[in-house]
Design a protein around this motif. Structure first.
Motif, PDB file in Angstrom:
ATOM      1  N   LYS A   2       1.703   6.750  -6.787  1.00  0.00           N
ATOM      2  CA  LYS A   2       0.657   7.712  -7.162  1.00  0.00           C
ATOM      3  C   LYS A   2       1.177   9.142  -7.084  1.00  0.00           C
ATOM      4  CE  LYS A   2      -3.223   4.894  -5.684  1.00  0.00           C
ATOM      5  NZ  LYS A   2      -4.029   4.625  -4.487  1.00  0.00           N
ATOM      6  N   THR A  29       1.406   8.807   4.832  1.00  0.00           N
ATOM      7  CA  THR A  29       0.596   8.025   5.757  1.00  0.00           C
ATOM      8  C   THR A  29       1.485   7.250   6.725  1.00  0.00           C
ATOM      9  OG1 THR A  29      -1.051   7.748   4.019  1.00  0.00           O
ATOM     10  CG2 THR A  29      -1.188   6.221   5.873  1.00  0.00           C
ATOM     11  N   GLY A  68      -5.425  -6.928   1.671  1.00  0.00           N
ATOM     12  CA  GLY A  68      -5.038  -5.555   1.931  1.00  0.00           C
ATOM     13  C   GLY A  68      -4.911  -5.155   3.389  1.00  0.00           C
ATOM     14  N   PHE A  69      -5.235  -3.925   3.588  1.00  0.00           N
ATOM     15  CA  PHE A  69      -5.037  -3.248   4.855  1.00  0.00           C
ATOM     16  C   PHE A  69      -5.588  -4.035   6.055  1.00  0.00           C
ATOM     17  CE2 PHE A  69      -6.886  -0.426   8.038  1.00  0.00           C
ATOM     18  CZ  PHE A  69      -5.759   0.267   8.447  1.00  0.00           C
ATOM     19  N   TYR A  70      -6.770  -4.601   5.891  1.00  0.00           N
ATOM     20  CA  TYR A  70      -7.432  -5.232   7.038  1.00  0.00           C
ATOM     21  C   TYR A  70      -6.661  -6.413   7.621  1.00  0.00           C
ATOM     22  CZ  TYR A  70     -11.229  -2.324   5.367  1.00  0.00           C
ATOM     23  OH  TYR A  70     -11.972  -1.255   4.949  1.00  0.00           O
ATOM     24  N   SER A 110     -11.746   4.572   1.875  1.00  0.00           N
ATOM     25  CA  SER A 110     -10.754   3.515   1.668  1.00  0.00           C
ATOM     26  C   SER A 110     -10.702   2.525   2.826  1.00  0.00           C
ATOM     27  CB  SER A 110      -9.359   4.115   1.517  1.00  0.00           C
ATOM     28  OG  SER A 110      -9.336   4.975   0.413  1.00  0.00           O
ATOM     29  N   LEU A 111     -10.841   3.040   4.049  1.00  0.00           N
ATOM     30  CA  LEU A 111     -10.646   2.150   5.189  1.00  0.00           C
ATOM     31  C   LEU A 111     -11.943   1.846   5.938  1.00  0.00           C
ATOM     32  CD1 LEU A 111      -7.257   3.532   6.597  1.00  0.00           C
ATOM     33  CD2 LEU A 111      -7.652   1.860   4.787  1.00  0.00           C
ATOM     34  N   ALA A 166       1.097   4.196  -2.816  1.00  0.00           N
ATOM     35  CA  ALA A 166       0.901   5.615  -2.484  1.00  0.00           C
ATOM     36  C   ALA A 166       2.063   6.459  -3.023  1.00  0.00           C
ATOM     37  CB  ALA A 166       0.769   5.784  -0.974  1.00  0.00           C
ATOM     38  N   ARG A 177     -14.070  -1.674  -3.937  1.00  0.00           N
ATOM     39  CA  ARG A 177     -13.829  -2.456  -5.144  1.00  0.00           C
ATOM     40  C   ARG A 177     -15.082  -3.202  -5.605  1.00  0.00           C
ATOM     41  NH1 ARG A 177      -9.654  -5.775  -3.359  1.00  0.00           N
ATOM     42  NH2 ARG A 177      -9.475  -4.126  -1.838  1.00  0.00           N
ATOM     43  N   ASN A 190       0.834  -1.212   0.000  1.00  0.00           N
ATOM     44  CA  ASN A 190       0.000   0.000   0.000  1.00  0.00           C
ATOM     45  C   ASN A 190       0.865   1.258   0.000  1.00  0.00           C
ATOM     46  OD1 ASN A 190      -2.424  -1.336   0.007  1.00  0.00           O
ATOM     47  ND2 ASN A 190      -2.842  -1.049   2.186  1.00  0.00           N
ATOM     48  N   ALA A 191       1.917   1.231   0.802  1.00  0.00           N
ATOM     49  CA  ALA A 191       2.818   2.383   0.886  1.00  0.00           C
ATOM     50  C   ALA A 191       3.472   2.624  -0.470  1.00  0.00           C
ATOM     51  CB  ALA A 191       3.874   2.141   1.963  1.00  0.00           C
ATOM     52  N   ASP A 238       4.941   6.121   5.052  1.00  0.00           N
ATOM     53  CA  ASP A 238       5.404   6.486   3.712  1.00  0.00           C
ATOM     54  C   ASP A 238       5.165   7.962   3.511  1.00  0.00           C
ATOM     55  OD1 ASP A 238       2.815   7.086   2.094  1.00  0.00           O
ATOM     56  OD2 ASP A 238       2.342   5.193   3.096  1.00  0.00           O
ATOM     57  N   ILE A 280       1.105   9.730  -1.427  1.00  0.00           N
ATOM     58  CA  ILE A 280      -0.039  10.586  -1.726  1.00  0.00           C
ATOM     59  C   ILE A 280      -0.873  10.982  -0.502  1.00  0.00           C
ATOM     60  CG2 ILE A 280      -1.425   8.551  -2.365  1.00  0.00           C
ATOM     61  CD1 ILE A 280      -1.808  11.894  -4.089  1.00  0.00           C
ATOM     62  N   GLY A 281      -0.994  10.076   0.477  1.00  0.00           N
ATOM     63  CA  GLY A 281      -1.773  10.389   1.670  1.00  0.00           C
ATOM     64  C   GLY A 281      -3.277  10.352   1.446  1.00  0.00           C
ATOM     65  N   MET A 282      -4.033  10.498   2.554  1.00  0.00           N
ATOM     66  CA  MET A 282      -5.501  10.456   2.463  1.00  0.00           C
ATOM     67  C   MET A 282      -6.101  11.597   3.276  1.00  0.00           C
ATOM     68  SD  MET A 282      -6.140   6.356   2.990  1.00  0.00           S
ATOM     69  CE  MET A 282      -4.688   6.068   3.970  1.00  0.00           C
TER      70      MET A 282
HETATM   71  P1  ADP Z   1      -5.991  -2.271  -1.907  1.00  0.00           P
HETATM   72  O1  ADP Z   1      -4.627  -1.768  -1.599  1.00  0.00           O
HETATM   73  O2  ADP Z   1      -5.998  -3.629  -2.519  1.00  0.00           O
HETATM   74  O3  ADP Z   1      -6.857  -1.291  -2.657  1.00  0.00           O
HETATM   75  P2  ADP Z   1      -6.377  -2.009   0.920  1.00  0.00           P
HETATM   76  O4  ADP Z   1      -7.481  -2.448   1.840  1.00  0.00           O
HETATM   77  O5  ADP Z   1      -5.018  -2.431   1.297  1.00  0.00           O
HETATM   78  O6  ADP Z   1      -6.769  -2.486  -0.506  1.00  0.00           O
HETATM   79  O7  ADP Z   1      -6.421  -0.442   0.839  1.00  0.00           O
HETATM   80  C1  ADP Z   1      -7.602   0.235   0.519  1.00  0.00           C
HETATM   81  C2  ADP Z   1      -7.289   1.630  -0.003  1.00  0.00           C
HETATM   82  O8  ADP Z   1      -6.777   2.443   1.038  1.00  0.00           O
HETATM   83  C3  ADP Z   1      -6.225   1.688  -1.055  1.00  0.00           C
HETATM   84  O9  ADP Z   1      -6.748   1.415  -2.335  1.00  0.00           O
HETATM   85  C4  ADP Z   1      -5.739   3.124  -0.937  1.00  0.00           C
HETATM   86  O10 ADP Z   1      -6.595   3.989  -1.630  1.00  0.00           O
HETATM   87  C5  ADP Z   1      -5.897   3.392   0.533  1.00  0.00           C
HETATM   88  N1  ADP Z   1      -4.615   3.249   1.237  1.00  0.00           N
HETATM   89  C6  ADP Z   1      -4.199   2.202   1.971  1.00  0.00           C
HETATM   90  N2  ADP Z   1      -2.959   2.431   2.479  1.00  0.00           N
HETATM   91  C7  ADP Z   1      -2.572   3.632   2.013  1.00  0.00           C
HETATM   92  C8  ADP Z   1      -1.377   4.440   2.139  1.00  0.00           C
HETATM   93  N3  ADP Z   1      -0.329   4.015   2.843  1.00  0.00           N
HETATM   94  N4  ADP Z   1      -1.354   5.634   1.506  1.00  0.00           N
HETATM   95  C9  ADP Z   1      -2.410   6.068   0.792  1.00  0.00           C
HETATM   96  N5  ADP Z   1      -3.539   5.382   0.628  1.00  0.00           N
HETATM   97  C10 ADP Z   1      -3.627   4.176   1.214  1.00  0.00           C
END
Ligand code: ADP
Length: 623
Positions: free
Chosen positions: A42, A173, A123-125, A90-91, A39, A96, A35-36, A77, A80-82
């Motif tokens: 991007k 992030t 992913g993240f979860y 995203s979280l 980002a 998707r 993910n990092a 990282d 791009i950040g959120m």
């Molecule tokens: P995936 O990476 O497969 O899309 P994730 O659950 O890991 O699924 O992440 C979901 C979304 O969260 C990512 O698509 C991205 O937009 C955002 N995201 C996650 N981690 C970061 C990060 N470190 N920096 C920026 N955006 C992030």
């Protein structure tokens, strides 16, 4: 501080991940690093493509640190950040498409679902497998606010505004994991390095690890503790770089590391596919066949990456078995990171990449055969045999493989191909002839070849054990049927059917031989294929050859019925004609025995009763 509920699907997914992937929980780090890296990609892209971001100068990097006492692990990282809305979308939801449909298919059966889960990225979860609480602090590039997202991964999360200093960089992030008791195994330098090297070594951006190194005095007492930051990934995803950027030596060096080979490869093929499927492949052909090429438990040579992240190096399905000597990398943009073994094998994307790769390799092999004679010789000396396996296994590519395999021949030295053979065929020749069942010397000396040689018909000499199994199953080359000369029925082109006269003249001799040999032979026939020798053996059209039967027996196939040969005799040979005028039973029996045994001997067959052969021979030699 705002309270939020997870979208129902998120809760479902969280539950599923924790239960089905727990045994493999270290992958959370791979997911967060990936993910990092996304980002960073991007932001890097925006800084070159959009006016608004052009003044941002940044050194893309990923930083990992941990605190053993506080039981935390941080992945940061400066990408791009959120902003607030991004965090929610995203979280807090699963954006998707397809995921919802996927989740609807899920049953209560976690085991079954853990295979399904490989179809998309977790992913993240996945970080909730090792963390009881996660804090994400993020600031989107070019924006003046920073936000903190916090959740225990149960049913909701909070989002609040935080001071800009909460983040160590101008944008990006920081994911802070409050680890569970088991999760603390990752608050140590070595396990982090190990996981990063294994999965994320080729991530394009530098990954730094910060850790404390203790210093000791002479008495072994702790003197001081120094904080160190060290880069832990090599970052050279060579296969993703443009060919024009790379030098020959780059490829060769990478091969040595990848293939664990001290020699240079014979050649390599670097491909970048764009379009419906995006992937890179870099394949190497070694100079020498890998030592385990003929072992059932051979180690596959091709590694799978998804977006530079290592997935597996132990999947025999990535390449067809007959190409198991190929070393290299497949890197897909379209596969999910968490693709599981079971899924890999049915995955359409991977199947397409595999098919395209096989075609590409076949094309390169062909070019090699046409343009690089010396390398081609080496290639064939090492890999002719696996190619022949392909002839047998890979029906879809059979025609292409037929152009690559090589054989010896009765008329020219060195290797020859089917197509060269065809170009030398007589204009009215109906079949491609071959002989199997022994080494090159034995085969070339076989009496079975006499009439073909006399008529100027070329015969392919197939001295590899595997030929005997494979060639009959292939059956044809283009419009020509393949005929084994050591079989009944391969003599049709050797001349007119024996004229009635000869048949009649020899009938009594044939009868005498049949009677004398009894059930040692399936049949005794007048031969059309002999010129100088008095006799030869052939196998019946659908029987395995004698040599093959012996081989199968040696391999433990004890239920094999006894395969009996057909004895063919040369009606013009003096040893045979001499039998016309004798009724001496001993002499007939001895001659019959010797005619059969010598025919077996020239074919390299071990006699069942050598003493009997010697006794008969001596009696015949007696003045
Ligand atoms: P995936 O990476 O497969 O899309 P994730 O659950 O890991 O699924 O992440 C979901 C979304 O969260 C990512 O698509 C991205 O937009 C955002 N995201 C996650 N981690 C970061 C990060 N470190 N920096 C920026 N955006 C992030």
């Amino acid at each position: 501080m705002a309270q939020h509920q997870f979208q129902t699907e998120v809760s479902q997914l969280l539950h599923l991940i924790i239960h089905s992937l727990y045994s493999n929980r270290e992958i959370f780090l791979r997911e967060l690093v990936s993910n990092a890296s996304d980002a960073l990609d991007k932001l890097k892209y925006l800084t070159v493509s959009e006016e608004k971001y052009k003044n941002i100068s940044f050194d893309p990097r990923i930083d990992i640190s941990f605190d053993k006492d506080a039981k935390t692990l941080t992945i940061a990282d400066n990408g791009i950040g959120m902003h607030e809305q991004d965090l929610v979308e995203s979280l807090g939801t699963i954006a998707r498409s397809g995921t919802k449909a996927f989740l609807e298919k899920l049953s209560e059966d976690v085991k079954k679902d853990s295979n399904l889960i490989g179809q998309f990225g977790v992913g993240f979860y996945s970080a909730f497998m090792v963390a009881q609480t996660i804090e994400v602090i993020s600031r989107k590039a070019g924006e003046g606010e920073a936000w903190k997202w916090t959740s225990d991964g149960k049913d909701g999360y909070t989002i609040e505004s935080v001071p800009l200093q909460a983040l160590g960089s101008p944008q990006g992030t920081q994911v802070l994991l409050h680890l569970t008791e088991e999760g603390t195994e990752y608050t140590n330098r070595w396990s982090i390095e190990d996981i990063v090297k294994r999965y994320s070594n080729h991530v394009a951006f530098p990954i730094y690890l910060t850790y404390d190194e203790k210093e000791y005095d002479d008495k072994g007492n702790e003197k001081a503790s120094k904080t160190k930051t060290e880069r832990i990934n090599s970052g050279t995803a060579l296969w993703r770089r443009a060919k024009s950027e790379l030098k020959e030596t780059d490829y060769l060096e990478f091969y040595k590391q990848l293939g664990h080979d001290s020699e240079d490869p014979l050649f390599y093929i670097h491909t970048k596919a764009e379009g419906t499927l995006e992937y890179s492949t870099l394949f190497y052909i070694p100079q020498k066949a890998p030592f385990d090429l003929y072992q059932v438990d051979y180690k596959p040579g091709v590694k799978l990456y998804v977006k530079r992240v290592f997935i597996t190096d132990d999947d025999k399905e990535l390449m067809p078995t007959w190409l198991r000597f190929v070393r290299g990398v497949i890197d897909s943009e379209d596969l999910p990171l968490n693709v599981s073994r079971e899924i890999l094998q049915q995955n359409k994307i991977l199947l397409n990449i595999k098919n395209a790769s096989v075609k590409k390799l076949l094309g390169e092999f062909k070019t090699l055969s046409e343009q690089h004679k010396e390398k081609w010789e080496t290639f064939i000396s090492q890999f002719n045999r696996p190619l022949k396996e392909g002839l047998y296994q890979d029906f879809a590519n059979r025609e292409a493989i037929q152009e690559l395999v090589r054989f010896k021949s009765t008329t020219i030295a060195g290797w020859t191909s089917f197509s060269d053979y065809a170009s030398r065929m007589k204009s009215d020749q109906k079949y491609v002839y071959y002989i199997t069942g022994g080494d090159e010397r034995t085969l070339k000396a076989s009496p079975l070849l006499e009439a073909y040689t006399a008529k100027g018909i070329e015969v392919l000499v197939m001295d590899d054990e595997i030929d005997e199994i494979i060639i009959p199953s292939v059956g044809k080359y283009k419009e020509w049927e393949l005929k084994a000369v050591n079989r009944a029925g391969a003599d049709e082109e050797l001349g007119e059917k024996q004229d009635k006269q000869a048949e009649k003249e020899n009938k009594p001799v044939i009868e005498k031989l049949k009677k004398a040999l009894g059930d040692r032979v399936k049949e005794v026939k007048l031969s059309r294929r002999l010129h100088d020798s008095p006799s030869c053996i052939v196998a019946d059209e659908h029987d395995p050859s004698i040599q093959m039967a012996a081989m199968l027996k040696a391999m433990g196939q004890t239920e094999m019925p006894d395969i009996k040969p057909i004895l063919e005799v040369n009606g013009e040979h003096p040893i045979v004609t001499a039998l016309r005028n004798t009724e001496d039973e001993q002499r007939i029996a001895d001659t019959a025995g010797v005619l059969l045994d010598q025919a077996l001997l020239v074919e390299g067959v071990k006699l069942k009763d050598p003493a009997d052969f010697v006794k008969r021979l001596n009696r015949l030699l007696m003045p």
